[in-house]
Write a protein that holds these residues in place. Structure first.
Motif, PDB file in Angstrom:
ATOM      1  N   SER A  22      50.396  55.531  42.081  1.00 51.02           N
ATOM      2  CA  SER A  22      51.230  54.591  41.180  1.00 51.02           C
ATOM      3  C   SER A  22      52.261  55.846  40.490  1.00 51.02           C
ATOM      4  O   SER A  22      51.439  56.723  39.969  1.00 51.02           O
ATOM      5  CB  SER A  22      50.366  54.015  40.192  1.00 51.02           C
TER       6      SER A  22
ATOM      7  N   ASP B 121      55.026  43.493  33.287  1.00 47.28           N
ATOM      8  CA  ASP B 121      54.761  44.907  32.440  1.00 47.28           C
ATOM      9  C   ASP B 121      55.857  44.835  31.260  1.00 47.28           C
ATOM     10  O   ASP B 121      56.825  44.411  31.336  1.00 47.28           O
ATOM     11  CB  ASP B 121      55.013  46.045  33.470  1.00 47.28           C
TER      12      ASP B 121
ATOM     13  N   SER C  65      51.104  38.237  41.996  1.00 52.86           N
ATOM     14  CA  SER C  65      51.052  38.992  40.655  1.00 52.86           C
ATOM     15  C   SER C  65      51.651  37.931  39.635  1.00 52.86           C
ATOM     16  O   SER C  65      52.726  37.465  39.952  1.00 52.86           O
ATOM     17  CB  SER C  65      52.217  40.052  40.781  1.00 52.86           C
TER      18      SER C  65
ATOM     19  N   ASP D 240      49.046  42.515  33.678  1.00 50.95           N
ATOM     20  CA  ASP D 240      49.245  41.599  34.616  1.00 50.95           C
ATOM     21  C   ASP D 240      47.881  41.118  35.131  1.00 50.95           C
ATOM     22  O   ASP D 240      46.849  41.777  34.932  1.00 50.95           O
ATOM     23  CB  ASP D 240      50.178  42.173  35.493  1.00 50.95           C
TER      24      ASP D 240
ATOM     25  N   PHE E 210      46.416  40.081  39.192  1.00 48.11           N
ATOM     26  CA  PHE E 210      46.787  40.018  40.714  1.00 48.11           C
ATOM     27  C   PHE E 210      45.887  38.830  40.863  1.00 48.11           C
ATOM     28  O   PHE E 210      44.598  39.013  41.105  1.00 48.11           O
ATOM     29  CB  PHE E 210      46.820  41.309  41.467  1.00 48.11           C
TER      30      PHE E 210
ATOM     31  N   SER F 228      42.100  39.602  38.886  1.00 49.99           N
ATOM     32  CA  SER F 228      41.613  40.840  38.235  1.00 49.99           C
ATOM     33  C   SER F 228      41.244  40.554  36.754  1.00 49.99           C
ATOM     34  O   SER F 228      41.754  39.314  36.236  1.00 49.99           O
ATOM     35  CB  SER F 228      42.749  41.864  38.650  1.00 49.99           C
TER      36      SER F 228
ATOM     37  N   ILE G  18      53.879  50.375  41.126  1.00 52.72           N
ATOM     38  CA  ILE G  18      52.953  50.017  40.269  1.00 52.72           C
ATOM     39  C   ILE G  18      51.365  50.371  40.726  1.00 52.72           C
ATOM     40  O   ILE G  18      50.946  51.357  40.041  1.00 52.72           O
ATOM     41  CB  ILE G  18      52.831  48.586  39.626  1.00 52.72           C
ATOM     42  N   LEU G  19      50.931  49.908  41.681  1.00 56.02           N
ATOM     43  CA  LEU G  19      49.640  50.346  42.063  1.00 56.02           C
ATOM     44  C   LEU G  19      49.472  49.924  43.888  1.00 56.02           C
ATOM     45  O   LEU G  19      49.656  48.855  44.280  1.00 56.02           O
ATOM     46  CB  LEU G  19      48.413  49.761  41.294  1.00 56.02           C
TER      47      LEU G  19
ATOM     48  N   ASP H 175      49.089  46.749  49.081  1.00 59.43           N
ATOM     49  CA  ASP H 175      49.914  46.912  47.805  1.00 59.43           C
ATOM     50  C   ASP H 175      49.199  45.973  46.760  1.00 59.43           C
ATOM     51  O   ASP H 175      49.352  44.828  46.590  1.00 59.43           O
ATOM     52  CB  ASP H 175      51.321  46.103  48.269  1.00 59.43           C
TER      53      ASP H 175
ATOM     54  N   ASP I 235      49.161  45.805  43.793  1.00 62.98           N
ATOM     55  CA  ASP I 235      49.676  45.279  42.451  1.00 62.98           C
ATOM     56  C   ASP I 235      50.322  43.775  42.682  1.00 62.98           C
ATOM     57  O   ASP I 235      50.395  43.134  41.868  1.00 62.98           O
ATOM     58  CB  ASP I 235      50.655  46.138  41.819  1.00 62.98           C
TER      59      ASP I 235
ATOM     60  N   TYR J 166      44.514  55.591  45.031  1.00 61.75           N
ATOM     61  CA  TYR J 166      45.295  54.773  44.141  1.00 61.75           C
ATOM     62  C   TYR J 166      46.556  55.514  43.911  1.00 61.75           C
ATOM     63  O   TYR J 166      46.485  56.444  42.899  1.00 61.75           O
ATOM     64  CB  TYR J 166      44.546  54.104  42.759  1.00 61.75           C
TER      65      TYR J 166
ATOM     66  N   LYS K  17      45.776  44.370  30.283  1.00 65.92           N
ATOM     67  CA  LYS K  17      46.295  44.922  31.523  1.00 65.92           C
ATOM     68  C   LYS K  17      47.589  44.522  31.778  1.00 65.92           C
ATOM     69  O   LYS K  17      48.106  45.005  32.808  1.00 65.92           O
ATOM     70  CB  LYS K  17      45.441  45.000  32.371  1.00 65.92           C
TER      71      LYS K  17
END
Length: 812
Positions: free
Chosen positions: A442, A302, A275, A791, A793, A784, A395-396, A366, A368, A440, A789
């Motif tokens: 979160s 974030d 991340s 961040d 990954f 990504s 987070i996700l 995981d 995120d 998903y 957004k």
């Protein structure tokens, strides 16, 4: 006119290099047909490689197209253990890994569909014994007991079972013979690796032979470290694979029947992404992310709602280390059967090739790439009651259950009569049934649902949902094709070819997206499928397309072992439907077909009594309606038309037996790509409207090269020593079409490998010490989208691995 001028430049360059090299070796001595020394008498002569890329056996130097082939020994020396390892062995081939070790995308000459969903046909068609695989999820299989691998670059539309715009990778397994023999190889390596591979085959009756082979791979340690003190595990990436294959070959007077039964499983831990935060303390993108890779000392995962929230950052500098709160799990299985029948007629060989495969992909990960964050401060800042459940909010996290049943059938006739005309014609049918359920999770979703803001209408969409969004779809594909290719000897040393293929594709797609409450009940659909107020829970759509692809070509033997060739071909890939979670009807809108008009000119030279092989290829692509995933101006990712593109380049590859003991293989490529006529609804890295005009394609390094040296010599009357060293170079490249500095991997890479083998003179046993990515080079394979957004990954390649192989061969 621009296309013609570009291709003319490439043509001139290719011919100039080829002629100069040929002349420098002395055409009077090297290229004359009346050579005084036969190839068979030359101890330095290279092994003759026979390929079947044109559905008939040919020397690789007689195939008038760009093709690379690896023999069984070369695969071992280069450390190619699965389909994606091909990317480190051939210039102009890249790996775009949208799911770590779970969803691998092969990109050839910059052409590759960067879609992380599993329901779309890849641009690079992967075949096993000529049976195509319908999804990228199926390409993570183990390689074992192979005869060779063939890689064809450029559009393939007339001879292979499925159209492809990038190229074809065909894995050819070892077939049963009447010789009773086999082998066993045991491997031990770092990460407590233990692999076992073996095969055994021979004659059962006068007309029936068999071969059984298997491979088991395991490691007790993972290469990724989890630094989260609250997690129940501290490492990730353990390997747990098994595959087996049984083949039966019946031979009659004019007929052969080959049955292939195969099975396998992969319960390896899915790789986790790194991340990379992109938000500063002021809530805006951090300064370093605006000009290049984000600096974790100033960029946070974030930065919601401004400076009151600092967020989380990964500052340890290790791309194989992270803080994760959800242990990934995989449970993949596949089973299949193929049947090949060849019958000799008086004028042709009739071939029937049937393939039936089931593949089940089940992953939890995981996504995120970061452990839970404290959302309490955000809630307090916007005036919401503090909720203790947000103290360690995820987070996700992603759950995916994908299954595909595929059936393929090909009938073809291949001419066998003598004469100037050779031809092949056939019929191809394929059906695919794909089912997918993804979730998903979160805690951010639950927070958003409580916010007193509209978020452009999406606040109402997720209202009253819990912390899980779900998406299910089912897709049925049917493809029909008829094809033919004709090769005619126009003169003594000149051949012309023409091929065509008519294809019809039918696709039916229906999906449903919904939220779950804390009890697991469906409480709301995520997108309004109807404007009339009806509670429609599924969205259905269909697509029917047809296309005629074609190719024309000519090759000419300047001398016995020097061929030049050229051709124009059109590749085609049908459109489809996005398989990701939708928030609006536009997110599941169908996308159209893409096509490539490819010009290619090449030279293939064998010289120095067949101790040197040298291939040079120039190419130019007119790429129309390219498909791809990108961030829209609204901030959501979509799979649709990206735009048109021009792709041009030059490739050189060769093998030189320098002495009886030393062989040098090498390859180099330059590539230039540019997007034009871009789609308009595009967001830049900050979410501002833009376009892709003038940008480079993703995963398209401008320079790439590979080389290997193999030295083999007797160290005693009974022992052989072989030392192999290989290297692969790639220049900098972009990971996204927006070419934003944050998506620019601005470093070149050099991946080194080696294998040292000691064996007895009869090759009954061998011991090999090997290492891959010896210098621990770090290269991103996927990133990504969009700085908007907060961040990225990022998935990185595997670090250095090393081990020892012990092999024993037995039989006649």
């Amino acid at each position: 006119m621009k296309h013609i001028n570009n291709f003319r430049k490439l043509t001139t360059t290719t011919l100039s290099i080829s002629i100069a090299l040929a002349l420098s070796m002395g055409s009077s001595q090297v290229l004359a047909e009346e050579q005084s020394v036969e190839v068979e008498d030359n101890n330095n002569a290279l092994e003759v490689i026979t390929v079947t890329s044109q559905k008939r056996s040919q020397r690789i130097q007689d195939v008038p197209t760009s093709i690379n082939a690896f023999t069984e020994n070369e695969l071992k020396d280069l450390g190619i253990s699965n389909a994606v390892d091909i990317a480190n062995a051939i210039p102009n081939i890249e790996l775009n890994s949208a799911g770590g070790n779970g969803n691998q995308i092969i990109t050839i000459r910059g052409v590759g569909l960067n879609d992380f969903s599993l329901n779309n046909t890849p641009t690079t068609a992967v075949h096993i014994d000529e049976v195509p695989l319908s999804s990228n999820a199926m390409t993570g299989f183990s390689l074992f007991d192979l005869e060779r691998v063939e890689v064809l670059k450029g559009p393939q539309g007339t001879l292979f079972g499925r159209n492809s715009t990038a190229g074809v990778v065909n894995f050819i397994t070892k077939k049963p013979t009447d010789v009773t023999e086999g082998y066993v190889t045991a491997t031990v390596g770092n990460y407590q690796t233990f692999n076992l591979e073996g095969a055994f085959g021979g004659e059962l009756t006068d007309s029936l032979t068999a071969r059984a082979s298997f491979k088991s791979e395991s490691s007790e340690e993972g290469f990724q470290t989890n630094t989260n003190p609250d997690a129940s595990w501290n490492e990730n990436g353990e390997v747990d694979k098994f595959a087996a294959r049984v083949q039966l070959l019946w031979t009659g007077d004019n007929t052969t029947v080959l049955a292939n039964i195969h099975t396998g499983s992969d319960k390896s831990q899915p790789w986790l992404p790194q991340s990379e935060g992109t938000t500063g303390l002021n809530g805006a993108p951090c300064a370093s992310a605006l000009v290049g890779r984000p600096d974790p000392s100033e960029c946070y995962i974030d930065g919601f709602f401004g400076a009151s929230y600092q967020g989380i950052s990964d500052t340890d500098g290790d791309v194989h280390s992270g803080s994760y709160d959800f242990q990934p799990v995989a449970d993949d299985e596949y089973n299949g059967f193929s049947l090949r029948v060849d019958h000799e007629l008086s004028f042709a060989t009739f071939t029937s090739l049937t393939g039936v495969d089931n593949f089940h992909y089940r992953h939890k990960t995981d996504l995120d790439g970061i452990a839970g964050m404290d959302l309490q401060e955000i809630a307090g800042f916007i005036g919401l009651p503090i909720n203790d459940t947000w103290q360690k909010a995820n987070i996700l996290h992603q759950y995916e259950d994908f299954e595909v049943d595929q059936f393929t059938q090909e009938f073809r006739l291949t001419s066998t009569t003598d004469g100037d005309l050779k031809w092949i014609t056939g019929l191809f049918i394929a059906t695919e049934d794909m089912k997918n359920t993804s979730g998903y999770a979160s805690d951010n979703f639950g927070l958003f649902a409580s916010l007193p803001f509209d978020f452009g209408g999406y606040g109402a969409v997720i209202e009253n949902t819990g912390a899980v969004f779900n998406h299910t779809f089912e897709q049925e594909n049917t493809s029909y094709a008829v094809f033919a290719q004709f090769d005619y000897a126009l003169f003594d040393k000149t051949n012309i070819s023409f091929g065509t293929r008519y294809t019809e594709d039918e696709k039916d797609f229906e999906d449903e997206a919904y939220g779950l409450d804390d009890a697991g009940n469906r409480v709301v659909k995520l997108m309004p499928y109807s404007d009339n107020g009806a509670d429609e829970t599924t969205f259905k759509q269909s697509m029917d397309t047809s296309h005629v692809s074609w190719k024309v070509g000519m090759d000419h033997k300047i001398e016995k072992d020097w061929m030049i060739y050229g051709g124009i071909s059109e590749g085609h890939k049908s459109g489809g439907f996005p398989g990701t979670i939708p928030f609006a009807e536009a997110d599941v809108a169908a996308y159209d077909d893409e096509t490539i008009l490819a010009y290619e000119l090449g030279s293939k030279l064998s010289a120095l009594d067949n101790s040197l092989r040298l291939d040079i290829t120039a190419f130019y692509y007119d790429y129309q309606d390219m498909q791809g995933v990108y961030a829209t101006a609204e901030g959501f990712d979509t799979l649709n038309r990206v735009g048109d593109a021009e792709v041009k380049g030059l490739e050189l590859s060769g093998t030189w037996s320098l002495t009886e003991s030393l062989t040098w293989s090498f390859g180099a490529a330059v590539l230039d790509t540019e997007i034009s006529d871009s789609v308009e609804n595009v967001g830049d890295a900050l979410g501002n409207p833009t376009d892709f005009n003038g940008k480079e394609l993703s995963h398209a390094p401008k320079q790439s090269a590979s080389t290997s040296f193999n030295w083999t010599n007797e160290v005693s009357d009974s022992l052989l020593l072989s030392v192999q060293v290989n290297a692969a170079y790639k220049s900098d490249f972009y990971l996204r079409y927006d070419n934003d500095p944050s998506s620019h991997w601005d470093e070149s890479s050099l991946v080194l490998g080696s294998r040292i083998t000691l064996s007895d003179i009869d090759d009954t046993w061998s011991v090999a010490l090997w290492g891959r990515n010896i210098t621990d080079e770090e290269i991103p394979a996927y990133q990504s989208f969009s700085l908007a957004k907060q961040d990225h990954f990022v998935f990185y390649n595997q670090p250095s691995t090393y081990g020892i192989d012990f092999t024993y061969r037995f039989g006649d």
